[in-house]
Design a protein around this motif. Structure first.
Motif, PDB file in Angstrom:
ATOM      1  N   ILE A  65      45.873  13.090   2.705  1.00 48.38           N
ATOM      2  CA  ILE A  65      45.070  13.315   3.906  1.00 48.38           C
ATOM      3  C   ILE A  65      45.562  12.469   5.074  1.00 48.38           C
ATOM      4  N   GLY A  66      45.283  12.974   6.281  1.00 52.80           N
ATOM      5  CA  GLY A  66      45.478  12.209   7.503  1.00 52.80           C
ATOM      6  C   GLY A  66      44.268  11.305   7.675  1.00 52.80           C
ATOM      7  N   PRO A  67      43.898  10.987   8.912  1.00 47.45           N
ATOM      8  CA  PRO A  67      42.754  10.098   9.134  1.00 47.45           C
ATOM      9  C   PRO A  67      41.460  10.660   8.551  1.00 47.45           C
ATOM     10  N   ALA A  68      40.668   9.771   7.963  1.00 46.04           N
ATOM     11  CA  ALA A  68      39.324  10.118   7.480  1.00 46.04           C
ATOM     12  C   ALA A  68      38.358   9.510   8.488  1.00 46.04           C
ATOM     13  N   VAL A  69      37.670  10.362   9.228  1.00 41.58           N
ATOM     14  CA  VAL A  69      36.778   9.902  10.287  1.00 41.58           C
ATOM     15  C   VAL A  69      35.375   9.699   9.718  1.00 41.58           C
ATOM     16  N   PRO A  70      34.878   8.444   9.667  1.00 43.26           N
ATOM     17  CA  PRO A  70      33.530   8.222   9.149  1.00 43.26           C
ATOM     18  C   PRO A  70      32.518   9.062   9.920  1.00 43.26           C
ATOM     19  N   TRP A  71      31.597   9.696   9.178  1.00 42.96           N
ATOM     20  CA  TRP A  71      30.659  10.616   9.811  1.00 42.96           C
ATOM     21  C   TRP A  71      29.224  10.201   9.562  1.00 42.96           C
ATOM     22  N   LYS A  72      28.767  10.285   8.320  1.00 40.33           N
ATOM     23  CA  LYS A  72      27.380   9.953   7.996  1.00 40.33           C
ATOM     24  C   LYS A  72      27.323   9.313   6.616  1.00 40.33           C
ATOM     25  N   VAL A  73      26.251   8.570   6.377  1.00 41.26           N
ATOM     26  CA  VAL A  73      26.025   7.949   5.067  1.00 41.26           C
ATOM     27  C   VAL A  73      24.645   8.374   4.593  1.00 41.26           C
ATOM     28  N   GLU A  74      24.569   8.769   3.336  1.00 40.42           N
ATOM     29  CA  GLU A  74      23.315   9.265   2.760  1.00 40.42           C
ATOM     30  C   GLU A  74      23.163   8.697   1.358  1.00 40.42           C
ATOM     31  N   ILE A  75      21.971   8.214   1.020  1.00 42.87           N
ATOM     32  CA  ILE A  75      21.715   7.771  -0.354  1.00 42.87           C
ATOM     33  C   ILE A  75      20.976   8.890  -1.083  1.00 42.87           C
ATOM     34  N   VAL A  76      21.486   9.238  -2.259  1.00 47.71           N
ATOM     35  CA  VAL A  76      20.877  10.285  -3.077  1.00 47.71           C
ATOM     36  C   VAL A  76      20.560   9.680  -4.440  1.00 47.71           C
ATOM     37  N   ASP A  77      19.334   9.898  -4.881  1.00 46.99           N
ATOM     38  CA  ASP A  77      18.885   9.383  -6.173  1.00 46.99           C
ATOM     39  C   ASP A  77      18.913  10.522  -7.184  1.00 46.99           C
ATOM     40  N   TYR A  78      19.965  10.562  -7.988  1.00 45.26           N
ATOM     41  CA  TYR A  78      20.059  11.534  -9.071  1.00 45.26           C
ATOM     42  C   TYR A  78      19.451  10.895 -10.319  1.00 45.26           C
ATOM     43  N   PRO A  79      19.032  11.704 -11.301  1.00 47.39           N
ATOM     44  CA  PRO A  79      18.509  11.115 -12.540  1.00 47.39           C
ATOM     45  C   PRO A  79      19.530  10.193 -13.222  1.00 47.39           C
ATOM     46  N   HIS A  80      20.819  10.529 -13.131  1.00 45.34           N
ATOM     47  CA  HIS A  80      21.852   9.750 -13.834  1.00 45.34           C
ATOM     48  C   HIS A  80      22.421   8.610 -13.001  1.00 45.34           C
ATOM     49  N   ALA A  81      22.223   8.624 -11.680  1.00 47.88           N
ATOM     50  CA  ALA A  81      22.815   7.599 -10.817  1.00 47.88           C
ATOM     51  C   ALA A  81      22.220   7.658  -9.419  1.00 47.88           C
ATOM     52  N   ARG A  82      22.189   6.506  -8.783  1.00 53.26           N
ATOM     53  CA  ARG A  82      21.824   6.419  -7.366  1.00 53.26           C
ATOM     54  C   ARG A  82      23.144   6.221  -6.628  1.00 53.26           C
ATOM     55  N   VAL A  83      23.449   7.091  -5.678  1.00 50.23           N
ATOM     56  CA  VAL A  83      24.746   7.039  -4.998  1.00 50.23           C
ATOM     57  C   VAL A  83      24.572   6.907  -3.493  1.00 50.23           C
ATOM     58  N   ARG A  84      25.467   6.131  -2.900  1.00 48.97           N
ATOM     59  CA  ARG A  84      25.547   6.032  -1.434  1.00 48.97           C
ATOM     60  C   ARG A  84      26.779   6.830  -1.042  1.00 48.97           C
ATOM     61  N   LEU A  85      26.558   7.992  -0.459  1.00 50.99           N
ATOM     62  CA  LEU A  85      27.635   8.914  -0.116  1.00 50.99           C
ATOM     63  C   LEU A  85      28.124   8.628   1.298  1.00 50.99           C
ATOM     64  N   HIS A  86      29.402   8.277   1.400  1.00 53.53           N
ATOM     65  CA  HIS A  86      30.037   8.007   2.695  1.00 53.53           C
ATOM     66  C   HIS A  86      30.824   9.269   3.072  1.00 53.53           C
ATOM     67  N   PHE A  87      30.242  10.089   3.926  1.00 50.80           N
ATOM     68  CA  PHE A  87      30.890  11.341   4.322  1.00 50.80           C
ATOM     69  C   PHE A  87      31.871  11.089   5.458  1.00 50.80           C
ATOM     70  N   CYS A  88      33.092  11.585   5.278  1.00 50.09           N
ATOM     71  CA  CYS A  88      34.134  11.462   6.296  1.00 50.09           C
ATOM     72  C   CYS A  88      34.685  12.849   6.596  1.00 50.09           C
TER      73      CYS A  88
END
Length: 139
Positions: A65-88
């Motif tokens: 990939i070329g540049p990954a431009v930070p866009w949004k961050v979202e926390i999602v609580d799944y039954p198996h894991a809590r994840v902080r998704l860094h969308f680029c």
């Protein structure tokens, strides 16, 4: 019960010249196998979001990939894991796509034509719709 610490995940929103975005299916053997999502993966110790995304997309899709431009961050609580998704957003890449985990890929527009969609992907479809002035259903 204490709140689970989120796992940081780098997620690529690849957008092509026709304004389509890439979704991939979760491979067999993984939680939510067969669900569609934006590609990416967990950050390893000492990695930045962009470094993790660059590594994951090369490992999963065979692209650089070329540049990954930070866009949004979202926390999602799944039954198996809590994840902080860094969308680029990723607008440039090199190489031919190879589905190295035997997953499927699909270039999509709104509303998406593939399903089921992973819960953590749903907000992104809304953000894309808002950016594009799209008022119909997103999934």
């Amino acid at each position: 019960m204490s709140e689970r610490q989120p796992v940081d995940v780098a997620v690529g929103v690849l957008i092509d010249a026709d304004d389509r975005f890439l979704l991939t299916s979760r491979p067999e053997g993984k939680v939510y196998a067969g669900h569609w999502e934006f590609p990416g993966g967990k950050l390893e110790a000492g990695e930045s979001v962009e470094q993790a995304l660059r590594r994951e997309l090369h490992e999963e899709l065979g692209i650089t990939i070329g540049p990954a431009v930070p866009w949004k961050v979202e926390i999602v609580d799944y039954p198996h894991a809590r994840v902080r998704l860094h969308f680029c957003k990723v607008l440039h890449w090199q190489g031919a796509f190879e589905m190295r985990e035997r997953q499927q890929m699909a270039w999509q527009t709104l509303p998406v034509q593939v399903g089921p969609v992973l819960p953590g992907t749903v907000p992104v479809l809304g953000w894309l719709a808002a950016e594009r002035g799209f008022t119909g259903a997103t999934h």
